[in-house]
Each structure stands twice: as structure tokens, then as C-alpha cells.
Motif scaffolding. Structure first.
Motif, PDB file in Angstrom:
ATOM      1  N   ASN A 519      10.822   0.210  40.851  1.00 26.62           N
ATOM      2  CA  ASN A 519      11.852  -0.192  41.794  1.00 26.62           C
ATOM      3  C   ASN A 519      12.883  -1.132  41.161  1.00 26.62           C
ATOM      4  O   ASN A 519      13.524  -1.929  41.828  1.00 26.62           O
ATOM      5  CB  ASN A 519      11.240  -0.847  43.029  1.00 26.62           C
ATOM      6  CG  ASN A 519      12.194  -0.871  44.203  1.00 26.62           C
ATOM      7  OD1 ASN A 519      12.943   0.085  44.409  1.00 26.62           O
ATOM      8  ND2 ASN A 519      12.188  -1.962  44.964  1.00 26.62           N
ATOM      9  N   GLN A 520      13.026  -1.040  39.846  1.00 29.78           N
ATOM     10  CA  GLN A 520      14.042  -1.795  39.143  1.00 29.78           C
ATOM     11  C   GLN A 520      15.245  -0.902  38.875  1.00 29.78           C
ATOM     12  O   GLN A 520      15.099   0.304  38.649  1.00 29.78           O
ATOM     13  CB  GLN A 520      13.479  -2.326  37.815  1.00 29.78           C
ATOM     14  CG  GLN A 520      12.250  -3.219  37.978  1.00 29.78           C
ATOM     15  CD  GLN A 520      12.551  -4.484  38.746  1.00 29.78           C
ATOM     16  OE1 GLN A 520      13.596  -5.095  38.567  1.00 29.78           O
ATOM     17  NE2 GLN A 520      11.634  -4.871  39.625  1.00 29.78           N
ATOM     18  N   ILE A 521      16.458  -1.481  38.876  1.00 29.63           N
ATOM     19  CA  ILE A 521      17.649  -0.680  38.578  1.00 29.63           C
ATOM     20  C   ILE A 521      17.602  -0.229  37.124  1.00 29.63           C
ATOM     21  O   ILE A 521      17.500  -1.047  36.200  1.00 29.63           O
ATOM     22  CB  ILE A 521      18.935  -1.480  38.842  1.00 29.63           C
ATOM     23  CG1 ILE A 521      19.062  -1.789  40.338  1.00 29.63           C
ATOM     24  CG2 ILE A 521      20.158  -0.696  38.373  1.00 29.63           C
ATOM     25  CD1 ILE A 521      20.310  -2.570  40.691  1.00 29.63           C
ATOM     26  N   GLU A 522      17.680   1.079  36.938  1.00 27.86           N
ATOM     27  CA  GLU A 522      17.636   1.632  35.591  1.00 27.86           C
ATOM     28  C   GLU A 522      19.011   2.111  35.137  1.00 27.86           C
ATOM     29  O   GLU A 522      19.362   2.006  33.969  1.00 27.86           O
ATOM     30  CB  GLU A 522      16.653   2.799  35.531  1.00 27.86           C
ATOM     31  CG  GLU A 522      16.445   3.367  34.145  1.00 27.86           C
ATOM     32  CD  GLU A 522      15.315   4.373  34.094  1.00 27.86           C
ATOM     33  OE1 GLU A 522      14.959   4.799  32.984  1.00 27.86           O
ATOM     34  OE2 GLU A 522      14.791   4.717  35.161  1.00 27.86           O
ATOM     35  N   ALA A 523      19.785   2.671  36.069  1.00 31.15           N
ATOM     36  CA  ALA A 523      21.113   3.160  35.712  1.00 31.15           C
ATOM     37  C   ALA A 523      22.020   3.080  36.928  1.00 31.15           C
ATOM     38  O   ALA A 523      21.559   3.030  38.072  1.00 31.15           O
ATOM     39  CB  ALA A 523      21.022   4.598  35.204  1.00 31.15           C
TER      40      ALA A 523
END
Length: 626
Positions: A519-523
């Protein structure tokens, strides 16, 4: 008499057929001698040995059966038992047929020669046995005769076996679609037989044997026992109800239970039975019936009064938890109609804890009604997580109010992880953080293409932001599934939808945020405008398009980008494509007029230019400045 003689000849032939397995003696056709030998063997339970001597008695009697004094009602009834014992183990079909026909003949003889002196009990028992034998040995060809015999039997002398057999016939008449056999017919027979069973119980019959018969009839008639069928029949019974308590109570209890179980509590007969029951016997069931009556009439105060009485008496009487759950459920319904969600919650919890999971619905309603709890947007919306926990326990489905959940962006800004535990303010209760996921036709696919063929005028024409559209919405946030079940969020300040052809426009820009499994921003991708072509399943974005991959620390710039759902690729304007990577692979040295491809995934975690003939080291600092 000729008919009887022919049957006796047939029996004699049957004796010859059966002789090898029954006896080797050739008795003299003397009535007394034959009878003595038959009686001895019957006393010894030697039915195979007794049978030839029975045939000897027939031969000695000749055409006049009564010429042999031993052919009396008692002995013929005993012969009937002999045939039953011989039929049961017989494996040979032909010999068995002879025995069955001989058995039927004993019933005909008894009825012809001896029935005039019988009382109702004896005749009823005789017809019961005849009907059951027909039902047992020759159901198909003799089911109508059997139904008739058993019907006459229960009128004269109702026994549990005759009632059971008779109702099975009634049920099968419906199955065979006999003339006049419909649900009205079956319900009528059901009530008739049920009353006979009740009378047997009232007269000291064994409930352990009678109750399973009633249960069988209940099951057979179930599909016909609708309120439409039941209510008129019960209304007739209520009209003819005995006035004394002793006689009326079992009838009232039976039909209160029947109407209650079939959901016919709204009927007039149910209301009348409820009042009678309460008058004769102030039991928990009686008070509940009155409470339900008042509830349906909208007299909520009276309904709650009688319900509370029913609950207290139910506890004292030791009613089953499942029945108490029904009482509590009515309490929840009354409380909710009275506007007391707290009361509905209390009764709902009791119903659920007593075995009726539907009660959790009222708990969910209570929490859902308090959406002002908390000081922040997420805190106030968290009650929907809690409410939906209980709605799901009630069997109403998962995430019923998902449209009211906090958005992913809200959770991100508050550093709250999806799937984590959350303490709902005011109630101090734990729930699980979740978001509303919408499946929409836009799917981020596994590839991107670039093309030099689109002019600025073409791009403006495709974007279609100048067109009037029939549907417009502001501040849109949509969650999308991507390749490999990756989740992304699309945010747009405004969208326009055109019906023909089906297109959705993003005239004021859009942002797509891609999250990893943690649930972390990757792109992230941003663009000034975009359009989704539903027919071709293409998503196009225009002007100042930037794709960033935060895990790989990479950035891609272009002015035009197409996601192709079916091909899984994307194609931009090569004149404006740029990257922060110092190594660029391309085809041809004329960078502004080239045609080349670039493959990447939706997170831009890798990319490769294709169709190249030279590999050139480029200082990208100049490219990054437009």
C-alpha cells in the motif's frame, strides 16, 4: 360361486407349484383332518408346512366354502397372516404372485361371508389391513382401491397406519396428477388426517409413534401449505372451535404454530387464535401472538407490552433459544418502528446471540445512524466500517456501504494503512480499515508504445474537450485494478461523458497513483487531459505527461500516451519523449522524425526502446529542459 370355484382351482394349482419348497405330503381332502394338520403347523409357525393343508381344506369344501365348518372368519384371518409370512421371503416371482392373489382372496371371502356381523372397529381394522396389503404388494394397479379401503377404514376406526397410508395415497394422487387432485385437495386431506392424529394423541395414543407420522405429512404437504391455502381452512376451524378450554387449547396451539411457521401471522384467523390462546392460557406463546397482532396493527405500545410479558414467561418456561430469538427479533422491529435504534440494537444483539444472525442487522443500523462521531472525516466515516462488520455478520453481504468509506488518498494523507486495525471513536470498538474499490473498464496494462504520427491538431481533436457532453461530474476518484491485481487510483477534478460514441473525457487533467502490495506509492502519472475510448478500449492522455517510478527513481516525459487494453502497450509522440536515464536506445539519428517503440509496465519499473540501429550515450540534462 363360479368365480370363487375358479379362484380355488387357481389356488390348487398354486399349491402344486409351491409344494416342492413347502411340503411333500399329499393330504386327504377331509376338512377335519386337513384343518387339524394346518392348525398344528400354524401353532409351530411352520407356514410353509401349513399351506398345503390349507389347500386341502379348500379342496374338501368344494364349491360351498361354508360346507367346511373350519372356514370361519377367525381361521381365514389367520390364513391371511400365513400368506403375509410366506410372501415376505419368497424370491420366485411366479410363486410370489400366486401367494399375493391367494392373500387378496381371503379378504374377499371375509367380506362376503362374515362382514355383516362386524362392528365399526372390526370392519375399520379389516379395511385398513386390506388397503395396506394392496399398497404394499400392488401399488400401481391397486392404488385407487387401496385409497378407497383406507379412506373407509379411518372413517370407522382411525389407526395410525391407516391414516399414514391414506395420506401417502392422497399425496401421490397429486403427484400422479389424478383428476381433482390439486393443492386444495391435498390441504383438505392434510387437515383431515392431522385432526385424526391429534384425536389419537388426545385419547392416549403414543406420541413417539404419532408425531413422526404428523411430521411426514407436514413435509409432504409443505409445498401446498401457503397462506393462501391455509388461511381459509384455519378460518373454518376457528369458526367451529370448541368453547371449553380443555378441548380448544390443543387445537389453538396447533394452528397458531402452523400459521406462525408459514408466515401467516397477518391473517384474521391468527389474530383470533392469539386472543383465544391468551384467554385460555397466558403462556409465552400466547403473549407473543398478541404482541405480533398489535405490531401488525401498528399499535406499537401494546405490542411491546405483550412482547415483554412473552419474553419473561419464555424465560420462566425454558423456551428454546431459537424460539426466544424470534421473540427478540420482534422486539427489534417494534423498537425500530418506535424510533429507538438503541432498543433495536439491544434486542438485535439478544436475537443474534440466541441463534438468529439477522439480529446483527439492527446493531449495524445503530452504528450507521451515528455518522457524526469523531472530529475528522476519516473518524466520522469509520462508523461505516463498523456498521458493515455487523451487516456482514447478518448475512447481508460484504461492504454494503463501501461508497461511504474514506478514499485511498484520504488514508494516505493520514498515514493509515488499508487492512490495519482501527479504533472507532465514541464507541471504542475495533474494526478493519478498508476502501471502496470500483471495477471500471479502464485497466492499466503491461505495455506502452510511442508514435510520431499524431499531430497537435489530431491530439486536440481526439481530446474532444470542446464538445458538449450529456454527463459531467466534478472531483472524481476511482480505484482501478491493474495487471497482476495491482491497484491504482485515478483522480480527476472533472470528467465529461459522451454517449455516442461512448467516451469519457478528462478535460482538466488527471493523476493516476499506483500502489504496491504494501500500500505504498510505487508510481505516478499526471497529464493535462485525457480520454477513454470505450469501443476500442484505449485510454489516451495528452500534454505534459509525466510518469514517475519512486522505487526505481525513474521518470518518463511525453506529450501523448496511449494505453491499449487489448494489446497491452502504449505509443507516445517521439518528438517529446524524454527520460532521466543517461542511456537512450532508439532507431535512427533523426530524433525528431523517428519511429520507435518503448515497452514498459504501468509502474514504469522497466522500459526498453525497440527497433534501434545505434546505441548512443546522451547527456539528458538538455532533454529534461523543454
Amino acid at each position: 360361486m363360479k368365480k370363487v370355484l375358479n379362484k380355488m382351482i387357481g389356488l390348487a394349482l398354486g399349491a402344486l407349484m409351491l409344494a416342492p419348497v413347502m411340503a411333500t405330503a399329499s393330504p386327504d381332502p377331509d376338512c377335519d383332518k386337513c384343518y387339524n394338520n394346518w392348525a398344528i403347523r400354524m401353532n409351530q409357525n411352520d407356514y410353509a408346512g401349513a399351506y398345503p393343508f390349507w389347500q386341502c381344506m379348500l379342496a374338501g369344501a368344494g364349491e360351498d366354502l361354508t360346507s367346511c365348518k373350519h372356514f370361519n372368519d377367525e381361521n381365514i384371518a389367520l390364513a391371511n397372516y400365513m400368506f403375509a409370512m410366506l410372501i415376505r421371503p419368497e424370491a420366485d416371482a411366479e410363486r410370489k404372485r400366486v401367494l399375493i392373489d391367494s392373500n387378496y382372496l381371503t379378504y374377499e371371502w371375509r367380506e362376503k361371508y362374515f362382514s355383516k356381523d362386524w362392528d365399526d372397529t372390526k370392519r375399520g381394522d379389516f379395511l385398513m389391513r386390506w388397503g395396506i396389503d394392496e399398497m404394499t404388494y400392488d401399488y400401481e394397479p391397486k392404488r385407487h382401491e387401496s385409497f378407497k379401503h383406507l379412506g373407509e377404514s379411518i372413517k370407522l376406526y382411525p389407526t395410525q397406519y391407516a391414516i399414514q397410508g391414506y395420506f401417502r395415497h392422497a399425496y401421490n394422487k397429486l403427484r400422479y396428477k389424478d383428476e381433482g387432485a390439486d393443492c386444495d385437495f391435498l390441504v383438505k386431506e392434510y387437515f383431515y388426517c392431522s385432526e385424526l392424529i391429534q384425536k389419537l394423541k388426545d385419547n392416549g395414543g403414543d406420541a413417539a409413534q404419532l408425531d413422526p407420522i404428523q411430521a411426514e405429512m407436514d413435509k409432504m404437504a409443505e409445498f401446498c401449505l401457503s397462506c393462501e391455502q391455509l388461511v381459509p381452512m384455519v378460518a373454518k376451524i376457528v369458526a367451529e372451535m370448541p368453547t371449553d378450554k380443555e378441548s380448544a387449547t390443543p387445537i389453538i396451539e396447533k394452528y397458531i404454530k402452523l400459521l406462525d411457521g408459514k408466515g401467516c401471522q397477518d391473517s384474521e384467523p391468527y389474530a383470533k387464535l392469539a386472543m383465544m390462546q391468551y384467554e385460555f392460557n397466558k403462556s409465552a406463546e400466547a403473549a407473543y401472538a398478541i404482541a405480533y397482532k398489535y405490531y401488525k396493527e401498528g399499535k406499537l405500545g401494546d405490542a411491546m407490552k405483550f412482547l415483554k410479558e412473552a419474553i419473561e414467561m419464555g424465560k420462566s418456561e425454558g423456551l428454546a433459544a431459537s424460539r426466544m430469538a424470534t421473540f427478540y427479533m420482534l422486539g427489534a422491529k417494534i423498537s425500530k418502528k418506535q424510533g429507538s435504534l438503541a432498543g433495536a440494537k439491544s434486542y438485535g444483539e439478544k436475537a443474534a446471540n440466541s441463534g438468529n444472525k439477522e439480529g446483527w442487522r439492527y446493531v449495524g443500523d445503530y452504528y450507521a445512524s451515528n455518522s457524526t462521531c469523531g472530529s475528522t472525516g476519516i473518524e466520522r466515516k469509520s462508523v461505516w466500517w463498523l456498521a458493515d462488520d455487523y451487516y456482514e455478520k447478518a448475512g447481508l453481504g460484504k461492504d454494503m456501504n463501501k461508497s461511504k468509506y474514506p478514499k485511498r488518498a484520504d488514508l494516505f494523507n493520514a498515514t493509515i494503512q488499508v487492512g490495519s486495525s482501527y479504533n472507532v471513536p465514541c464507541w471504542n470498538m475495533k474494526t478493519t480499515v478498508r476502501i471502496w474499490i470500483i471495477y471500471i473498464p479502464v485497466v492499466l496494462t503491461a505495455g506502452i508504445f510511442f508514435s510520431c504520427s499524431n499531430s497537435n491538431s489530431e491530439i486536440e481533436e481526439v481530446s474532444g474537450v470542446h464538445e458538449r457532453t450529456p454527463e459531467e461530474m466534478d472531483t472524481i476518484q476511482m480505484t482501478m485494478y491493474g495487471a497482476g491485481d495491482a491497484i491504482a487510483v485515478l483522480i480527476a477534478p472533472r470528467i465529461q461523458r459522451k454517449i455516442r460514441p461512448s467516451r469519457t473525457f478528462f478535460p482538466n487533467g488527471l493523476t493516476v497513483i499506483h500502489y504496491d502490495s504494501l500500500n505504498q506509492i510505487e508510481a505516478k502519472m499526471v497529464a493535462d487531459s485525457g480520454v477513454y475510448q470505450e469501443t476500442s478500449q484505449k485510454f489516451e492522455v495528452f500534454n505534459n505527461v509525466v510518469i514517475e517510478n519512486f522505487h526505481e527513481n525513474q521518470t518518463l516525459y511525453t506529450d501523448y500516451l496511449i494505453w491499449e487494453k487489448l494489446r497491452g502497450v502504449l505509443q507516445p509522440d517521439s518528438s517529446s519523449v524524454r527520460t532521466d536515464d543517461p542511456v537512450l536506445m532508439y532507431d535512427g539519428l533523426d530524433f525528431h522524425k523517428c519511429r520507435f517503440g518503448i515497452d514498459t509496465d504501468e509502474k514504469f519499473s522497466w522500459y526498453v526502446f525497440r527497433g534501434y540501429s545505434n546505441i548512443v550515450q546522451i547527456n539528458t540534462d538538455s532533454l529534461l529542459k523543454k
